[in-house]
Design a protein around this motif. Structure first.
Motif, mmCIF file in Angstrom:
data_model
loop_
_atom_site.group_PDB
_atom_site.id
_atom_site.type_symbol
_atom_site.label_atom_id
_atom_site.label_comp_id
_atom_site.label_asym_id
_atom_site.label_seq_id
_atom_site.Cartn_x
_atom_site.Cartn_y
_atom_site.Cartn_z
ATOM 1 N N LEU A 3 -14.750 -70.161 -52.059
ATOM 2 C CA LEU A 3 -14.635 -68.701 -52.683
ATOM 3 C C LEU A 3 -15.316 -67.692 -51.392
ATOM 4 N N GLU A 4 -16.068 -67.972 -50.799
ATOM 5 C CA GLU A 4 -16.563 -67.111 -50.073
ATOM 6 C C GLU A 4 -15.814 -66.903 -48.509
ATOM 7 N N ASN A 5 -15.113 -68.062 -48.157
ATOM 8 C CA ASN A 5 -14.070 -68.108 -47.074
ATOM 9 C C ASN A 5 -12.760 -66.995 -47.638
ATOM 10 N N TYR A 6 -12.565 -67.470 -48.829
ATOM 11 C CA TYR A 6 -11.479 -66.532 -49.434
ATOM 12 C C TYR A 6 -11.499 -65.175 -49.470
ATOM 13 N N LEU A 7 -12.766 -64.944 -49.686
ATOM 14 C CA LEU A 7 -13.344 -63.367 -49.879
ATOM 15 C C LEU A 7 -13.093 -62.747 -48.566
ATOM 16 N N ALA A 8 -13.860 -63.652 -47.415
ATOM 17 C CA ALA A 8 -13.701 -62.729 -46.267
ATOM 18 C C ALA A 8 -12.304 -62.280 -45.864
ATOM 19 N N PHE A 36 -12.965 -60.445 -59.646
ATOM 20 C CA PHE A 36 -11.513 -60.866 -59.746
ATOM 21 C C PHE A 36 -11.052 -62.000 -59.593
ATOM 22 N N ALA A 37 -11.757 -62.829 -58.618
ATOM 23 C CA ALA A 37 -11.317 -64.207 -58.209
ATOM 24 C C ALA A 37 -11.942 -65.148 -59.289
ATOM 25 N N ILE A 38 -13.072 -64.944 -59.816
ATOM 26 C CA ILE A 38 -13.861 -65.856 -60.704
ATOM 27 C C ILE A 38 -13.234 -65.683 -61.980
ATOM 28 N N ARG A 39 -13.036 -64.414 -62.574
ATOM 29 C CA ARG A 39 -12.177 -64.088 -63.620
ATOM 30 C C ARG A 39 -10.957 -64.880 -63.773
ATOM 31 N N ASN A 40 -10.115 -65.041 -62.477
ATOM 32 C CA ASN A 40 -8.873 -65.334 -62.614
ATOM 33 C C ASN A 40 -8.619 -66.745 -62.112
ATOM 34 N N LEU A 51 -4.603 -68.068 -57.059
ATOM 35 C CA LEU A 51 -4.135 -66.605 -57.170
ATOM 36 C C LEU A 51 -3.194 -66.452 -55.941
ATOM 37 N N ASN A 52 -2.365 -65.579 -56.193
ATOM 38 C CA ASN A 52 -1.203 -65.149 -55.100
ATOM 39 C C ASN A 52 -2.151 -64.628 -53.819
ATOM 40 N N ALA A 53 -1.610 -64.689 -52.623
ATOM 41 C CA ALA A 53 -2.111 -63.889 -51.563
ATOM 42 C C ALA A 53 -1.423 -62.535 -51.409
ATOM 43 N N THR A 54 -0.870 -62.116 -52.137
ATOM 44 C CA THR A 54 -0.270 -60.724 -52.307
ATOM 45 C C THR A 54 -0.819 -59.643 -53.385
ATOM 46 N N VAL A 55 -0.092 -58.549 -53.327
ATOM 47 C CA VAL A 55 -0.784 -57.532 -54.142
ATOM 48 C C VAL A 55 -0.390 -57.984 -55.711
ATOM 49 N N ALA A 56 0.272 -58.918 -55.886
ATOM 50 C CA ALA A 56 0.261 -59.639 -57.264
ATOM 51 C C ALA A 56 -1.174 -60.091 -57.885
ATOM 52 N N ASP A 57 -2.102 -60.356 -57.045
ATOM 53 C CA ASP A 57 -3.522 -60.720 -57.335
ATOM 54 C C ASP A 57 -4.225 -60.024 -56.431
ATOM 55 N N GLN A 58 -4.627 -60.559 -55.254
ATOM 56 C CA GLN A 58 -5.503 -60.118 -54.072
ATOM 57 C C GLN A 58 -4.978 -60.289 -52.808
ATOM 58 N N SER A 88 -21.449 -63.032 -77.158
ATOM 59 C CA SER A 88 -21.977 -64.535 -76.688
ATOM 60 C C SER A 88 -22.927 -64.434 -75.961
ATOM 61 N N ALA A 89 -23.841 -65.528 -75.681
ATOM 62 C CA ALA A 89 -24.939 -65.607 -74.724
ATOM 63 C C ALA A 89 -24.584 -65.680 -73.326
ATOM 64 N N CYS A 90 -23.144 -66.018 -72.942
ATOM 65 C CA CYS A 90 -22.872 -66.320 -71.471
ATOM 66 C C CYS A 90 -22.368 -64.854 -70.934
ATOM 67 N N GLY A 91 -21.620 -64.263 -71.783
ATOM 68 C CA GLY A 91 -20.919 -63.235 -71.224
ATOM 69 C C GLY A 91 -19.532 -63.659 -70.461
ATOM 70 N N SER A 92 -18.707 -62.981 -69.772
ATOM 71 C CA SER A 92 -17.466 -63.221 -68.954
ATOM 72 C C SER A 92 -17.437 -62.316 -68.080
ATOM 73 N N GLY A 93 -16.712 -62.609 -66.997
ATOM 74 C CA GLY A 93 -16.386 -61.593 -65.906
ATOM 75 C C GLY A 93 -15.783 -60.503 -66.334
#
Length: 124
Positions: A3-8, A36-40, A51-58, A88-93
């Motif tokens: 995830l962190e490499n993806y975000l960079a 966005f990434a976690i939620r999707n 996820l798509n690597a385009t404007v369809a996602d990020q 709920s106790a956990c919540g969501s993104g």
């Protein structure tokens, strides 16, 4: 890809090269992009990826697009993402919607936020 490499790669592609005076914007974008990434995660499971690597996602520019400032923002916000209030106790993104420039095509975004506002009012 972690995830962190993806975000960079996402921050660098979505925001481009920035100077240090815009670091807080990079940090904010890191949190929104992580949310966005976690939620999707699994959104495109049937296609064999998340996820798509385009404007369809990020937009993901890959390792070649990464900047030192983007990496600093990712590291400083590591583990931070937005939660939406939940019964709920956990919540969501939190649903993270953002755009760079869509040639004045704002009505879709405006309708989305109006619908979310209506839902919140009905839930109370």
């Amino acid at each position: 890809l972690g995830l962190e490499n993806y975000l960079a790669g996402v921050l660098s592609a979505e925001m481009g090269r920035r100077d240090s005076s815009e670091f807080e914007a990079m940090r904010a974008q890191a949190v929104v992009s992580r949310t966005f990434a976690i939620r999707n995660l699994g959104k495109r499971k049937t296609d064999g990826f998340d996820l798509n690597a385009t404007v369809a996602d990020q937009v993901y520019g890959g390792i070649g697009s990464e900047t030192p400032l983007a990496w600093a923002a990712v590291r400083e916000t590591s583990g931070q993402w937005r939660l939406v209030e939940s019964r709920s106790a956990c919540g969501s993104g939190s649903p993270s919607v953002y755009r760079a420039s869509c040639r004045r095509r704002q009505p879709v975004v405006v309708r989305l936020f109006r619908e979310q506002r209506r839902r919140r009012v009905r839930d109370r």
